[in-house]
Design a protein around this motif. Structure first.
Motif, short mmCIF file in Angstrom:
data_model
loop_
_atom_site.label_atom_id
_atom_site.label_comp_id
_atom_site.label_asym_id
_atom_site.label_seq_id
_atom_site.Cartn_x
_atom_site.Cartn_y
_atom_site.Cartn_z
N TRP A 245 33.91 79.99 29.54
CA TRP A 245 33.18 79.41 30.68
C TRP A 245 31.71 79.23 30.33
O TRP A 245 31.10 78.20 30.67
CB TRP A 245 33.33 80.34 31.89
N TRP A 246 31.11 80.22 29.64
CA TRP A 246 29.67 80.12 29.28
C TRP A 246 29.42 78.97 28.32
O TRP A 246 28.45 78.24 28.44
CB TRP A 246 29.24 81.45 28.65
N ARG A 247 30.33 78.77 27.33
CA ARG A 247 30.18 77.67 26.38
C ARG A 247 30.28 76.32 27.06
O ARG A 247 29.49 75.40 26.78
CB ARG A 247 31.24 77.80 25.29
N LYS A 248 31.25 76.19 27.96
CA LYS A 248 31.38 74.92 28.68
C LYS A 248 30.15 74.63 29.52
O LYS A 248 29.67 73.50 29.60
CB LYS A 248 32.63 74.94 29.56
N ARG A 249 29.63 75.65 30.17
CA ARG A 249 28.42 75.49 30.99
C ARG A 249 27.22 75.10 30.13
O ARG A 249 26.41 74.23 30.51
CB ARG A 249 28.14 76.80 31.73
N LYS A 250 27.10 75.69 28.92
CA LYS A 250 25.99 75.37 28.02
C LYS A 250 26.06 73.92 27.56
O LYS A 250 25.05 73.20 27.50
CB LYS A 250 26.03 76.32 26.81
N ILE A 251 27.29 73.48 27.25
CA ILE A 251 27.47 72.09 26.81
C ILE A 251 27.12 71.12 27.94
O ILE A 251 26.45 70.10 27.73
CB ILE A 251 28.91 71.87 26.32
N ASP A 253 25.00 71.63 30.40
CA ASP A 253 23.54 71.63 30.59
C ASP A 253 22.86 70.79 29.51
O ASP A 253 21.89 70.05 29.78
CB ASP A 253 23.02 73.06 30.56
N THR A 254 23.35 70.90 28.29
CA THR A 254 22.74 70.12 27.19
C THR A 254 22.94 68.62 27.41
O THR A 254 22.02 67.81 27.20
CB THR A 254 23.36 70.55 25.86
N GLU A 255 24.17 68.26 27.82
CA GLU A 255 24.43 66.84 28.06
C GLU A 255 23.60 66.31 29.22
O GLU A 255 23.10 65.18 29.18
CB GLU A 255 25.93 66.65 28.37
N GLU A 257 20.62 67.39 30.14
CA GLU A 257 19.24 67.28 29.68
C GLU A 257 19.07 66.07 28.78
O GLU A 257 18.07 65.37 28.83
CB GLU A 257 18.84 68.56 28.95
N SER A 258 20.09 65.80 27.99
CA SER A 258 20.02 64.65 27.09
C SER A 258 20.03 63.34 27.87
O SER A 258 19.32 62.39 27.52
CB SER A 258 21.19 64.71 26.11
N ASP A 259 20.82 63.30 28.94
CA ASP A 259 20.88 62.06 29.74
C ASP A 259 19.59 61.80 30.48
O ASP A 259 19.20 60.64 30.70
CB ASP A 259 22.03 62.16 30.74
N SER A 260 18.86 62.82 30.85
CA SER A 260 17.63 62.63 31.62
C SER A 260 16.40 62.42 30.76
O SER A 260 15.32 62.10 31.26
CB SER A 260 17.41 63.85 32.54
N SER A 261 16.43 62.59 29.45
CA SER A 261 15.27 62.44 28.56
C SER A 261 15.21 61.03 27.99
O SER A 261 16.17 60.26 28.09
CB SER A 261 15.34 63.47 27.44
N VAL A 262 14.03 60.61 27.36
CA VAL A 262 13.79 59.27 26.76
C VAL A 262 13.98 59.37 25.26
O VAL A 262 13.44 60.27 24.62
CB VAL A 262 12.39 58.75 27.08
N ALA A 263 14.74 58.48 24.72
CA ALA A 263 14.97 58.49 23.28
C ALA A 263 13.71 58.09 22.53
O ALA A 263 12.97 57.16 22.92
CB ALA A 263 16.11 57.52 22.94
N LEU A 264 13.41 58.74 21.47
CA LEU A 264 12.23 58.48 20.65
C LEU A 264 12.64 57.83 19.34
O LEU A 264 13.71 58.10 18.81
CB LEU A 264 11.47 59.78 20.36
N ASP A 265 11.73 57.01 18.84
CA ASP A 265 11.96 56.42 17.52
C ASP A 265 11.68 57.46 16.45
O ASP A 265 11.09 58.50 16.71
CB ASP A 265 11.05 55.22 17.30
N THR A 266 12.13 57.16 15.28
CA THR A 266 11.92 58.09 14.17
C THR A 266 11.02 57.42 13.15
O THR A 266 11.02 56.19 12.96
CB THR A 266 13.25 58.47 13.52
#
Length: 293
Positions: A245-251, A253-255, A257-266
Motif C-alpha cells: 500500500w505504501w509503495r502504491k501511494r508513493k508512486i 504521489d510522484t505521478e 507531482e510530475s503532472d503538475s510541474s513544467v518540463a524543462l529543457d536540457t
C-alpha cells in the motif's frame, strides 16, 4: 387359575422373561395349591416351587382378620403389628411371603444403586381365591418391619444404606433404614436394601513412559507453538500488505507531482553532462512605475 402358557413362560429353561408380575402370579398359584392341602389356620406353610426357580423361598399362612387385628403376625422376615385391617375387608385372609434370594437382581433393579440384600416381599389376599387380587393394609397401631437377611455391605457403607419399596407399577420408593438390617413400611409389596454406586476410580496414565502430567505439558507446548506460528503468519501478511500500500501511494504521489510541474529543457555541458535549462522566462519583468529616477 394360572394358564399353562404363563407357567411355561416362567419355568421353561431359556424362555424365562424375568417379569415380576408373572412371578407373583406363579407364587399365588402354588400358594393356593399349598393352602388346599393345609387347612390349619395360623400355621406358616412352605410352598413347593418348580425346580427351574430353585433358590427362591415362598411361604403362605391363612388367618382371620380378627386375629390379625388383635395379635398381628410375625414371620421370618416380616413382622405385622396388631391393629391392622385389610382394605377391602375380608373375613379370612392369606399372606404370601417370598424371598427371591440370588434371583433378586434379575427381577428388580434400582438405577444408580446396587442391591445389597435379597428382595423380600409379602402380599395379602382373600383366602377364598388368591388369584382374584391382592388387598391393601390399613396400619394404625405401628409400622410393619422388614428384616433383610444376608446384608452384603461393609460397615463404612451403613450410612449410605437405603430401603427401597418396589411398587406394582414399576416405580421405586426410598425409605429409611431404622436399624442395620430393618426397614419399616405401612404397605405390602417387595423391599430391598441398596447403596449408591461408588464413584469411578481415577483414570490410569496413558502409558508407563509418559505420565498424564507430562502429557498435559506436551499438549500445552504444542498449542502454544501453533498459536505462535499463526501469529507470525498473520504479522507477516499484514506487513506485506502495508508495504504494498505504501509503495502504491508513493508512486501515485510522484505521478501527481510530475503532472503538475513544467518540463524543462536540457543543456549539455562539456558534451558528457546535461542539466535542466529554462528555455523561456515564464514571468516577464515589468516596472511598477513608468517613471524611473
Amino acid at each position: 387359575m394360572v394358564s399353562l402358557s404363563l407357567l411355561s413362560s416362567i419355568v421353561c429353561g431359556s424362555s424365562v422373561r424375568y417379569d415380576p408380575k408373572e412371578l407373583n402370579a406363579l407364587f399365588r398359584y402354588y400358594a393356593n395349591r399349598t393352602l388346599s392341602n393345609h387347612r390349619r389356620a395360623g400355621t406358616l406353610s412352605q410352598v413347593s416351587l418348580p425346580s427351574n426357580v430353585s433358590g427362591m423361598e415362598v411361604s403362605v399362612v391363612r388367618l382371620r382378620s380378627s386375629n390379625l387385628w388383635g395379635r398381628g403376625i410375625d414371620s421370618k422376615y416380616v413382622k405385622i403389628p396388631p391393629s391392622v385391617r385389610t382394605l377391602p375387608y375380608v373375613k379370612r385372609l392369606a399372606i404370601v411371603y417370598d424371598n427371591l434370594g440370588n434371583w433378586s437382581s434379575k427381577y428388580y433393579h434400582v438405577p444408580g444403586h446396587s442391591l445389597v440384600s435379597p428382595v423380600i416381599g409379602f402380599e395379602v389376599y382373600n383366602y377364598t381365591d388368591l388369584m382374584v387380587g391382592n388387598s391393601t393394609l390399613n396400619v394404625t397401631g405401628g409400622s410393619i418391619s422388614i428384616r433383610f437377611p444376608y446384608l452384603k455391605t461393609k460397615e463404612n457403607n451403613l450410612t449410605r444404606l437405603k430401603c427401597v419399596r418396589f411398587r406394582n407399577n414399576g416405580s421405586v420408593e426410598f425409605k429409611n433404614v431404622t436399624e442395620r438390617d430393618v426397614c419399616v413400611t405401612e404397605s405390602t409389596g417387595h423391599f430391598c436394601a441398596v447403596i449408591p454406586y461408588s464413584s469411578p476410580p481415577p483414570p490410569l496414565p496413558l502409558s508407563p513412559s509418559m505420565p498424564e502430567k507430562n502429557m498435559s505439558i506436551w499438549k500445552w507446548w504444542v498449542i502454544e507453538f501453533a498459536l505462535g506460528a499463526v501469529g507470525l503468519v498473520v504479522s507477516v501478511s499484514v506487513g506485506v500488505t502495508v508495504l504494498r500500500w505504501w509503495r502504491k501511494r508513493k508512486i501515485k504521489d510522484t505521478e501527481k507531482e510530475s503532472d503538475s510541474s513544467v518540463a524543462l529543457d536540457t543543456l549539455w555541458v562539456r558534451e558528457d553532462h546535461k542539466m535542466p535549462c529554462a528555455s523561456m522566462i515564464r514571468t516577464q519583468p515589468a516596472l511598477e512605475h513608468d517613471y524611473a529616477p
